[in-house]
Design a protein around this motif. Structure first.
Motif, PDB file in Angstrom:
ATOM      1  N   MET A   1       0.834  -1.213   0.000  1.00  0.00           N
ATOM      2  CA  MET A   1       0.000   0.000   0.000  1.00  0.00           C
ATOM      3  C   MET A   1       0.863   1.255   0.000  1.00  0.00           C
ATOM      4  O   MET A   1       0.646   2.173  -0.797  1.00  0.00           O
ATOM      5  N   GLU A   2       1.833   1.291   0.898  1.00  0.00           N
ATOM      6  CA  GLU A   2       2.668   2.484   1.019  1.00  0.00           C
ATOM      7  C   GLU A   2       3.464   2.743  -0.251  1.00  0.00           C
ATOM      8  O   GLU A   2       3.747   3.892  -0.596  1.00  0.00           O
ATOM      9  N   ALA A   3       3.800   1.678  -0.980  1.00  0.00           N
ATOM     10  CA  ALA A   3       4.584   1.828  -2.213  1.00  0.00           C
ATOM     11  C   ALA A   3       3.818   2.566  -3.303  1.00  0.00           C
ATOM     12  O   ALA A   3       4.423   3.130  -4.223  1.00  0.00           O
ATOM     13  N   VAL A   4       2.478   2.573  -3.206  1.00  0.00           N
ATOM     14  CA  VAL A   4       1.673   3.270  -4.223  1.00  0.00           C
ATOM     15  C   VAL A   4       0.940   4.483  -3.645  1.00  0.00           C
ATOM     16  O   VAL A   4       0.087   5.068  -4.295  1.00  0.00           O
ATOM     17  N   GLY A   5       1.260   4.852  -2.403  1.00  0.00           N
ATOM     18  CA  GLY A   5       0.679   6.060  -1.819  1.00  0.00           C
ATOM     19  C   GLY A   5      -0.625   5.866  -1.079  1.00  0.00           C
ATOM     20  O   GLY A   5      -1.365   6.828  -0.845  1.00  0.00           O
ATOM     21  N   ILE A   6      -0.920   4.616  -0.688  1.00  0.00           N
ATOM     22  CA  ILE A   6      -2.128   4.335   0.087  1.00  0.00           C
ATOM     23  C   ILE A   6      -1.756   4.274   1.570  1.00  0.00           C
ATOM     24  O   ILE A   6      -0.830   3.558   1.950  1.00  0.00           O
ATOM     25  N   ARG A   7      -2.497   5.001   2.388  1.00  0.00           N
ATOM     26  CA  ARG A   7      -2.249   4.958   3.828  1.00  0.00           C
ATOM     27  C   ARG A   7      -2.841   3.682   4.427  1.00  0.00           C
ATOM     28  O   ARG A   7      -3.806   3.127   3.902  1.00  0.00           O
ATOM     29  N   CYS A   8      -2.270   3.261   5.552  1.00  0.00           N
ATOM     30  CA  CYS A   8      -2.793   2.092   6.264  1.00  0.00           C
ATOM     31  C   CYS A   8      -3.001   2.429   7.730  1.00  0.00           C
ATOM     32  O   CYS A   8      -2.160   3.088   8.343  1.00  0.00           O
ATOM     33  N   LYS A   9      -4.122   1.979   8.265  1.00  0.00           N
ATOM     34  CA  LYS A   9      -4.395   2.096   9.691  1.00  0.00           C
ATOM     35  C   LYS A   9      -4.688   0.693  10.209  1.00  0.00           C
ATOM     36  O   LYS A   9      -5.634   0.044   9.761  1.00  0.00           O
ATOM     37  N   VAL A  10      -3.827   0.214  11.120  1.00  0.00           N
ATOM     38  CA  VAL A  10      -4.001  -1.130  11.672  1.00  0.00           C
ATOM     39  C   VAL A  10      -4.746  -1.027  13.000  1.00  0.00           C
ATOM     40  O   VAL A  10      -4.313  -0.309  13.909  1.00  0.00           O
ATOM     41  N   ILE A  11      -5.868  -1.740  13.095  1.00  0.00           N
ATOM     42  CA  ILE A  11      -6.652  -1.776  14.332  1.00  0.00           C
ATOM     43  C   ILE A  11      -6.462  -3.164  14.925  1.00  0.00           C
ATOM     44  O   ILE A  11      -7.008  -4.158  14.428  1.00  0.00           O
TER      45      ILE A  11
END
Length: 285
Positions: free
Chosen positions: A56-66
């Motif tokens: 995700m980060e490689a293409v500019g998508i943020r991640c939120k881990v719950i």
């Protein structure tokens, strides 16, 4: 000699398209975000999570881990999940399954917003897959198979395709996606009588039964195309697929390896779905 259909090649091509799509959203002030909901800390979940976050980060998508405690009650779990689902900054939700035994997964299927349901938990999205409605989200692994076949220029129209496996996670939805492309699909499984003969009749064979090395050379016709969806640990402790790769590969025109095949593409499909969800939720498509 067989063409080895490597997932890294497919993922690289998908990355270029994803970067363009994410840039279009950025120009509108939108940053797509994936919400990963994990109950407990199973090693396989953590391994997939690390790979997904990296992709995700490689293409500019943020991640939120719950991360939720493994002992969580149904009531608290539903409350926490609903909070993620209603968060306007999160466009797609990935829930790691199976859940601990005390939790009922069925209730969550009915809670999740189908527009955020990027791995096809909701009955709404599964119904769309079976209806051939492309506005829904198919499960990521079946769609990864389709991405691999498309990338390597494999025309499905009129082809005899046998899918070994009938799960709602891979086998059944994949069969619907193949039918959508006008393939002639046979679904079989470990209880199919004379499974070998059914598989040998296929021009394209997809193994998704979850049984290590069950597809041997006797199951495969000359110059067929073999896609291995299985991820198992073999007797030697190494990762392997449902296909006995060394024995089968010499007979095939094209084959996917394990590891390094379909599984490598799955997280790219996940990213593609997050971007689509961000567009849907912002009224862009």
């Amino acid at each position: 000699m067989s063409i080895i259909m490597k997932g890294s090649e497919v993922a690289a091509a998908m990355k270029e398209e994803l970067l363009r799509e994410v840039e279009k959203l950025a120009q509108k002030g939108i940053v797509p975000q994936l919400g990963i909901v994990r109950v407990g800390a199973r090693p396989d979940d953590l391994a997939y999570e690390r790979g997904a976050v990296k992709r995700m980060e490689a293409v500019g998508i943020r991640c939120k881990v719950i991360e939720l405690p493994e002992s969580i009650s149904q009531e608290v779990f539903e409350k926490e999940f609903s909070a993620v689902d209603s968060n306007p900054d999160i466009h797609g939700i990935l829930l790691f399954r199976p859940l601990p035994k005390q939790l009922d997964e069925e209730s969550v299927r009915n809670i999740i917003d189908p527009k955020k349901d990027i791995d096809c938990m909701s009955p709404v999205n599964m119904a769309k897959v079976f209806a051939g409605d492309e506005s829904g989200f198919a499960p990521c692994t079946p769609e990864a198979v389709m991405e691999v076949l498309a990338h390597f220029g494999i025309d499905l129209k009129g082809k005899r395709v046998t899918v070994v496996g009938r799960s709602m996670v891979v086998g059944k939805p994949l069969s619907m996606l193949l039918l959508k492309k006008n393939a002639t699909v046979t679904i079989c499984h470990t209880k199919t009588a004379d499974l070998g003969a059914t598989c040998r009749n296929a021009e394209i064979l997809v193994a998704a039964a979850g049984k290590a090395n069950m597809i041997t050379a006797e199951f495969v016709s000359e110059n067929s195309i073999v896609v291995d969806v299985g991820i198992n640990v073999g007797s030697d402790g190494k990762l392997c697929g449902d296909v006995d790769f060394e024995a089968v590969a010499p007979k095939t025109a094209s084959i996917t390896p394990v590891p390094g095949g379909v599984g490598t593409v799955t997280s790219s499909v996940l990213a593609k779905h997050v971007v689509r969800a961000a567009n849907y939720l912002n009224g862009l498509s």
